[in-house]
Design an enzyme around this catalytic site. Structure first.
Site, PDB file in Angstrom:
ATOM      1  N   HIS A 107       5.089   1.377  11.130  1.00  0.00           N
ATOM      2  CA  HIS A 107       4.119   0.660  10.296  1.00  0.00           C
ATOM      3  C   HIS A 107       2.782   0.480  10.995  1.00  0.00           C
ATOM      4  O   HIS A 107       2.706   0.399  12.217  1.00  0.00           O
ATOM      5  CB  HIS A 107       4.680  -0.686   9.798  1.00  0.00           C
ATOM      6  CG  HIS A 107       4.854  -1.745  10.844  1.00  0.00           C
ATOM      7  ND1 HIS A 107       5.815  -2.726  10.753  1.00  0.00           N
ATOM      8  CD2 HIS A 107       4.189  -2.006  11.995  1.00  0.00           C
ATOM      9  CE1 HIS A 107       5.729  -3.536  11.786  1.00  0.00           C
ATOM     10  NE2 HIS A 107       4.759  -3.119  12.553  1.00  0.00           N
ATOM     11  N   ASP A 139       8.974   1.060  13.520  1.00  0.00           N
ATOM     12  CA  ASP A 139       9.312   1.772  12.280  1.00  0.00           C
ATOM     13  C   ASP A 139       8.116   2.562  11.734  1.00  0.00           C
ATOM     14  O   ASP A 139       8.163   3.066  10.617  1.00  0.00           O
ATOM     15  CB  ASP A 139       9.817   0.785  11.209  1.00  0.00           C
ATOM     16  CG  ASP A 139       8.738  -0.204  10.761  1.00  0.00           C
ATOM     17  OD1 ASP A 139       7.639  -0.211  11.358  1.00  0.00           O
ATOM     18  OD2 ASP A 139       8.987  -0.950   9.794  1.00  0.00           O
ATOM     19  N   GLU A 191       5.102  -1.518   5.692  1.00  0.00           N
ATOM     20  CA  GLU A 191       6.434  -1.053   6.043  1.00  0.00           C
ATOM     21  C   GLU A 191       6.724   0.295   5.378  1.00  0.00           C
ATOM     22  O   GLU A 191       6.002   0.698   4.446  1.00  0.00           O
ATOM     23  CB  GLU A 191       7.462  -2.105   5.597  1.00  0.00           C
ATOM     24  CG  GLU A 191       7.281  -3.479   6.245  1.00  0.00           C
ATOM     25  CD  GLU A 191       7.639  -3.510   7.735  1.00  0.00           C
ATOM     26  OE1 GLU A 191       7.491  -2.490   8.435  1.00  0.00           O
ATOM     27  OE2 GLU A 191       8.068  -4.577   8.208  1.00  0.00           O
ATOM     28  N   ASP A 244      -3.436  -8.785   9.327  1.00  0.00           N
ATOM     29  CA  ASP A 244      -2.306  -9.391   8.623  1.00  0.00           C
ATOM     30  C   ASP A 244      -1.997 -10.793   9.139  1.00  0.00           C
ATOM     31  O   ASP A 244      -2.543 -11.234  10.154  1.00  0.00           O
ATOM     32  CB  ASP A 244      -1.064  -8.486   8.736  1.00  0.00           C
ATOM     33  CG  ASP A 244      -0.834  -7.977  10.158  1.00  0.00           C
ATOM     34  OD1 ASP A 244      -1.381  -8.557  11.111  1.00  0.00           O
ATOM     35  OD2 ASP A 244      -0.104  -6.985  10.314  1.00  0.00           O
TER      36      ASP A 244
HETATM   37  P1  PGA Z   1       3.564  -4.739  19.216  1.00  0.00           P
HETATM   38  O1  PGA Z   1       3.531  -4.647  17.628  1.00  0.00           O
HETATM   39  O2  PGA Z   1       2.164  -4.514  19.681  1.00  0.00           O
HETATM   40  O3  PGA Z   1       4.024  -6.146  19.498  1.00  0.00           O
HETATM   41  O4  PGA Z   1       4.507  -3.697  19.681  1.00  0.00           O
HETATM   42  C1  PGA Z   1       2.875  -3.596  17.026  1.00  0.00           C
HETATM   43  C2  PGA Z   1       3.031  -3.654  15.529  1.00  0.00           C
HETATM   44  O5  PGA Z   1       4.080  -4.099  15.039  1.00  0.00           O
HETATM   45  O6  PGA Z   1       2.100  -3.224  14.838  1.00  0.00           O
END
Ligand code: PGA
Length: 263
Positions: A138, A136, A143, A67
């Protein structure tokens, strides 16, 4: 799903880097799906070490990132393009032409999304997809509520993600509200998946996606529908799992399968 619970972040990073290195050694032209965020930084550091000290060869590897923030130019310090170059690409011998990262400031993002999907398909599909998980639930920027059939597209970020990611920006208003992201359907087509997570703040969501019901409200639960998923957690992220003893037993007794087969 194979669940490996490690002592700490360092061990999680080492174990996951070994899994990736092993796949590259088995297939030199591996199509590797890459993730950004805090979680994989240690894994990438360890991969760089394996490249420098043990000669792990990335010259034929192709990579596709999950992404990118919509609106950020590739050289913006908060872009995922910048992150990938800073944490991995510039330290290894991957051919820059083989590094695919969604371009945040593209004129026609929808056309770009179709092109991105087409490239993945044309090159034979992703062999190993690395994933983190958002608080959350994702995967990539899929999302809550994202369809399990979704493909690469533009997605609006939820408040919690914007808040979680604001730590990288000067102020929360600077966090882009949209992203280009591979879909859940795109991710599920990877031949193998490796999800990594660490820290107490991921404990609830890890218990839900590994042991809870499948729901598009926690898009990581879609991984329960995939036939080859490795999950590597540190013990804080694993602290709310109920079947820890079973996962540890399986990890420690894999050799027994060989014995059974040999009988
Ligand atoms: P993080 O993010 O590794 O910074 O916790 C993970 C994500 O949002 O997929």
């Amino acid at each position: 799903m194979e669940i490996t619970i490690t002592e700490n972040y360092e061990e999680m990073s080492k174990v996951s880097a070994q899994i990736i290195a092993e796949e590259i050694r088995k297939k030199h032209n591996l199509l590797l799906g890459l993730a950004t965020g805090d979680t994989p930084i240690g894994t990438y550091k360890e991969l760089v070490r394996i490249h420098k000290e043990e000669g792990l060869d990335f010259s034929k590897v192709k990579s596709f990132n999950l992404d990118e923030y919509l609106g950020l130019a590739p050289l913006h310090k908060n872009s995922y393009n910048y992150f990938m170059w800073d944490n991995l690409v510039k330290h290894i011998n991957i051919n820059p032409e083989n590094v695919y990262i969604p371009q945040g400031n593209i004129n026609d993002p929808e056309q770009f999304c179709r092109w991105y999907e087409e490239q993945i398909r044309k090159l034979g599909g992703i062999d190993l997809q690395i994933l983190g998980i958002g608080s959350d639930g994702h995967i990539a920027f899929n999302e809550p509520g994202s369809s399990f059939a979704s493909r690469t597209r533009i997605k609006a970020l939820v408040e919690q993600t914007i808040e979680d990611n604001s730590r990288f920006f000067d102020k929360i208003e600077d966090v882009p509200r949209f992203a280009i992201t591979m879909g859940v359907g795109t991710i599920l087509e990877a031949k193998k998946i490796l999800l990594i997570a660490n820290g107490k703040k991921k404990a609830d969501v890890c218990a839900k996606f590994i042991e809870g019901p499948v729901t598009s409200q926690i898009t990581a639960t879609a991984l329960q529908l995939h036939s080859y998923v490795n999950v590597v957690l540190d013990k804080d992220a694993a602290s709310k799992l109920k079947r820890t003893d079973y996962y540890n037993w399986v990890r420690d007794n894999k050799h027994l399968v060989q014995k059974e087969i040999g009988r």
